[in-house]
Design a protein around this motif. Structure first.
Motif, mmCIF file in Angstrom:
data_model
loop_
_atom_site.group_PDB
_atom_site.id
_atom_site.type_symbol
_atom_site.label_atom_id
_atom_site.label_comp_id
_atom_site.label_asym_id
_atom_site.label_seq_id
_atom_site.Cartn_x
_atom_site.Cartn_y
_atom_site.Cartn_z
ATOM 1 N N GLU A 19 0.820 -1.217 0.000
ATOM 2 C CA GLU A 19 0.000 0.000 0.000
ATOM 3 C C GLU A 19 0.852 1.265 0.000
ATOM 4 O O GLU A 19 0.382 2.330 -0.381
ATOM 5 C CB GLU A 19 -0.962 0.009 1.198
ATOM 6 N N CYS A 20 2.091 1.204 0.477
ATOM 7 C CA CYS A 20 2.975 2.380 0.435
ATOM 8 C C CYS A 20 4.442 1.945 0.373
ATOM 9 O O CYS A 20 5.008 1.545 1.388
ATOM 10 C CB CYS A 20 2.741 3.289 1.641
ATOM 11 N N PRO A 21 5.052 2.043 -0.817
ATOM 12 C CA PRO A 21 6.461 1.639 -0.945
ATOM 13 C C PRO A 21 7.385 2.459 -0.047
ATOM 14 O O PRO A 21 8.425 1.966 0.401
ATOM 15 C CB PRO A 21 6.785 1.903 -2.421
ATOM 16 N N LEU A 22 7.003 3.703 0.236
ATOM 17 C CA LEU A 22 7.853 4.519 1.108
ATOM 18 C C LEU A 22 7.802 4.022 2.549
ATOM 19 O O LEU A 22 8.784 4.113 3.288
ATOM 20 C CB LEU A 22 7.456 5.994 1.027
ATOM 21 N N CYS A 23 6.653 3.487 2.954
ATOM 22 C CA CYS A 23 6.568 2.892 4.297
ATOM 23 C C CYS A 23 7.483 1.666 4.405
ATOM 24 O O CYS A 23 8.073 1.436 5.458
ATOM 25 C CB CYS A 23 5.133 2.502 4.638
ATOM 26 N N LEU A 163 6.415 1.941 -13.729
ATOM 27 C CA LEU A 163 6.308 1.158 -12.492
ATOM 28 C C LEU A 163 5.573 1.988 -11.418
ATOM 29 O O LEU A 163 4.736 1.474 -10.672
ATOM 30 C CB LEU A 163 7.717 0.788 -12.003
ATOM 31 N N PHE A 164 5.882 3.269 -11.382
ATOM 32 C CA PHE A 164 5.251 4.176 -10.416
ATOM 33 C C PHE A 164 3.737 4.229 -10.637
ATOM 34 O O PHE A 164 2.956 4.170 -9.690
ATOM 35 C CB PHE A 164 5.875 5.573 -10.586
ATOM 36 N N GLU A 165 3.339 4.292 -11.911
ATOM 37 C CA GLU A 165 1.912 4.339 -12.258
ATOM 38 C C GLU A 165 1.161 3.093 -11.804
ATOM 39 O O GLU A 165 -0.019 3.143 -11.525
ATOM 40 C CB GLU A 165 1.784 4.409 -13.784
ATOM 41 N N GLN A 166 1.884 1.956 -11.796
ATOM 42 C CA GLN A 166 1.231 0.696 -11.403
ATOM 43 C C GLN A 166 1.212 0.490 -9.897
ATOM 44 O O GLN A 166 0.645 -0.468 -9.401
ATOM 45 C CB GLN A 166 1.967 -0.486 -12.054
ATOM 46 N N SER A 167 1.846 1.397 -9.152
ATOM 47 C CA SER A 167 1.884 1.223 -7.694
ATOM 48 C C SER A 167 0.519 1.584 -7.098
ATOM 49 O O SER A 167 -0.355 2.090 -7.799
ATOM 50 C CB SER A 167 2.979 2.096 -7.081
ATOM 51 N N LYS A 168 0.359 1.301 -5.828
ATOM 52 C CA LYS A 168 -0.948 1.521 -5.192
ATOM 53 C C LYS A 168 -0.996 2.838 -4.436
ATOM 54 O O LYS A 168 -1.739 2.991 -3.473
ATOM 55 C CB LYS A 168 -1.257 0.355 -4.259
ATOM 56 N N GLY A 169 -0.158 3.779 -4.828
ATOM 57 C CA GLY A 169 -0.145 5.077 -4.141
ATOM 58 C C GLY A 169 0.691 5.010 -2.880
ATOM 59 O O GLY A 169 1.614 4.195 -2.779
ATOM 60 N N MET A 170 0.327 5.839 -1.915
ATOM 61 C CA MET A 170 1.132 5.953 -0.693
ATOM 62 C C MET A 170 0.205 6.099 0.508
ATOM 63 O O MET A 170 -0.983 6.367 0.352
ATOM 64 C CB MET A 170 2.011 7.213 -0.759
ATOM 65 N N CYS A 171 0.788 6.015 1.706
ATOM 66 C CA CYS A 171 0.026 6.366 2.906
ATOM 67 C C CYS A 171 -0.145 7.895 2.899
ATOM 68 O O CYS A 171 0.517 8.594 2.134
ATOM 69 C CB CYS A 171 0.762 5.910 4.162
ATOM 70 N N TYR A 175 2.241 10.598 1.001
ATOM 71 C CA TYR A 175 1.609 11.311 -0.117
ATOM 72 C C TYR A 175 1.849 12.820 0.071
ATOM 73 O O TYR A 175 2.261 13.516 -0.845
ATOM 74 C CB TYR A 175 0.110 10.975 -0.140
ATOM 75 N N ALA A 176 1.621 13.300 1.282
ATOM 76 C CA ALA A 176 1.838 14.728 1.573
ATOM 77 C C ALA A 176 3.305 15.103 1.344
ATOM 78 O O ALA A 176 3.612 16.133 0.736
ATOM 79 C CB ALA A 176 1.419 15.041 3.008
ATOM 80 N N GLN A 177 4.190 14.242 1.809
ATOM 81 C CA GLN A 177 5.627 14.535 1.669
ATOM 82 C C GLN A 177 6.038 14.569 0.186
ATOM 83 O O GLN A 177 6.806 15.437 -0.233
ATOM 84 C CB GLN A 177 6.446 13.478 2.421
ATOM 85 N N ALA A 178 5.488 13.632 -0.597
ATOM 86 C CA ALA A 178 5.830 13.594 -2.022
ATOM 87 C C ALA A 178 5.323 14.853 -2.726
ATOM 88 O O ALA A 178 6.017 15.426 -3.570
ATOM 89 C CB ALA A 178 5.249 12.335 -2.664
ATOM 90 N N LEU A 179 4.102 15.296 -2.380
ATOM 91 C CA LEU A 179 3.560 16.513 -3.003
ATOM 92 C C LEU A 179 4.442 17.712 -2.660
ATOM 93 O O LEU A 179 4.783 18.522 -3.522
ATOM 94 C CB LEU A 179 2.128 16.783 -2.520
ATOM 95 N N ASP A 196 -0.361 14.658 -11.201
ATOM 96 C CA ASP A 196 -1.584 14.059 -11.764
ATOM 97 C C ASP A 196 -1.604 12.561 -11.527
ATOM 98 O O ASP A 196 -2.580 12.001 -11.045
ATOM 99 C CB ASP A 196 -1.633 14.286 -13.291
ATOM 100 N N THR A 197 -0.500 11.903 -11.880
ATOM 101 C CA THR A 197 -0.434 10.441 -11.756
ATOM 102 C C THR A 197 -0.568 10.020 -10.307
ATOM 103 O O THR A 197 -1.368 9.149 -9.970
ATOM 104 C CB THR A 197 0.919 9.912 -12.304
ATOM 105 N N LEU A 198 0.204 10.663 -9.447
ATOM 106 C CA LEU A 198 0.180 10.272 -8.033
ATOM 107 C C LEU A 198 -1.216 10.466 -7.442
ATOM 108 O O LEU A 198 -1.719 9.600 -6.719
ATOM 109 C CB LEU A 198 1.228 11.095 -7.254
#
Ligand SMILES: [Zn+2]
Ligand SMILES: [Zn+2]
Length: 251
Positions: A19-23, A163-171, A175-179, A196-198
Motif C-alpha cells: 500500500e505504500c512503498p515509502l513505508c 512502475l510508479f503508475e502501477q503502484s498503489k499510491g502511498m500512505c 503522499y503529503a511529503q511527495a507533493l 496528476d499520476t500520483l
C-alpha cells in the motif's frame, strides 16, 4: 540538494506489492537505525553526545527495549539520564519561581495575561525532553533523501514512471511529503504529470481499499458466510497502514 543518489532501494520497494512503498523503505531505515543505536553507536562518542542531547521518543524507546540488547540500551540510557537530570535541575528553578509568583494571584486572574508563561513554559520544557528523538530525526532525514531519489528517478530513469503508475499510491503522510517535495524538485510538464499520476493512483487505491474493507464487514453477515473473501481478509490491516503512516501491522 547535492548528494549521492542510491536508486536501488527505491526500485526494490516499488517492485513489491504494497500500500505504500515509502513505508516499506521507512520500516527498513527504522530497523537498521534501531540496530545501530543499540550496537555500534554505543562506542561512538560523537553519537553518544547526540543521544544525550535528544534521547528518544516513547515509541522508539519501546522499540529498542523490545529489540533485547539491554546492555547497549542501559549504557546509552544511563548517560542520557544524567543529561536529563541536568536539564530537569535547570528547569526546576523556573517551575518553582513560576509557582511562587502564581501562588499570590487569584485563579481567575492567572488565565489570559499569564497564559503560556510561568508554569506552562516549565511544563513545555519537560514535554520537549520527553518527545525529542534522535531516531525520528534520522528517519526523517533518510526519508527525505528517498523521496528526493524517487523524484530523481521519475525525472531521469525512463522505466520508472511506468512502475510508479502501477503502484498503489502511498500512505497519507508520504503522499503529503511527495507533493511537498515535488514542488521543490520538479518543474514544467514533469511536475504536472507526477502530481496528476500520483493523485490519480492515490484516489483510485483509496476507493479500492474502501471497497475491500466494506466487503470485510459484509462477510460477517451470515448470508455472505460462504462467499469468497477476495482481497478483503487483511483489508483492516492495509487500511490502517494506508491511513496511519508507518503503522506496519503484523498478522
Ligand atoms: Zn507511507
Ligand atoms: Zn522517535
Amino acid at each position: 540538494m547535492k548528494q549521492h543518489i542510491d536508486t536501488a532501494p527505491v526500485w526494490e520497494s516499488y517492485r513489491q506489492d504494497c500500500e505504500c512503498p515509502l513505508c516499506l523503505l521507512q520500516a527498513k531505515v527504522e530497523a537498521s537505525n534501531v540496530d545501530y543505536f543499540l550496537g555500534e553507536s554505543v562506542m561512538e562518542p560523537s553519537q553518544r553526545i547526540e543521544v544525550n542531547k535528544k534521547g528518544f521518543c516513547p515509541g522508539h524507546f519501546k522499540m529498542m527495549y523490545d529489540a533485547g540488547n539491554r546492555l547497549g540500551l542501559a549504557l546509552m540510557t544511563h548517560t542520557y539520564m544524567k543529561e536529563t537530570i541536568k536539564a530537569l535541575k535547570d528547569n526546576a528553578d523556573r517551575a518553582r519561581s513560576a509557582a511562587a509568583s502564581d501562588s499570590g494571584v487569584a485563579l481567575f486572574k492567572r488565565f489570559g495575561g499569564q497564559k503560556g508563561g510561568g508554569l506552562a513554559d516549565a511544563a513545555n520544557e519537560v514535554k520537549k525532553l520527553a518527545n525529542t528523538c534522535l531516531l525520528c530525526d534520522r528517519i526523517r532525514e533518510n526519508m527525505e533523501r528517498y523521496v528526493y531519489t524517487l523524484l530523481y528517478m521519475y525525472k531521469h530513469e525512463p522505466e520508472f514512471p511506468k512502475l510508479f503508475e502501477q503502484s498503489k499510491g502511498m500512505c497519507l503522510e508520504h503522499y503529503a511529503q511527495a507533493l511537498e517535495m515535488a514542488q521543490k524538485h520538479l518543474s514544467g510538464e514533469q511536475l504536472r504529470r507526477f502530481v496528476d499520476t500520483l493523485t490519480d493512483i492515490e484516489l483510485k487505491n483509496f476507493d479500492r481499499l474502501s471497497g475491500e474493507i466494506e466487503w470485510f464487514t459484509n462477510k460477517f453477515d451470515y448470508r455472505n458466510q460462504d462467499k469468497p473473501w477476495g482481497n478483503s481478509r487483511d483489508a483492516v490491516k492495509r487500511c490502517v497502514n494506508k491511513l496511519g503512516h508507518q503503522v506496519i501491522l503484523e498478522d
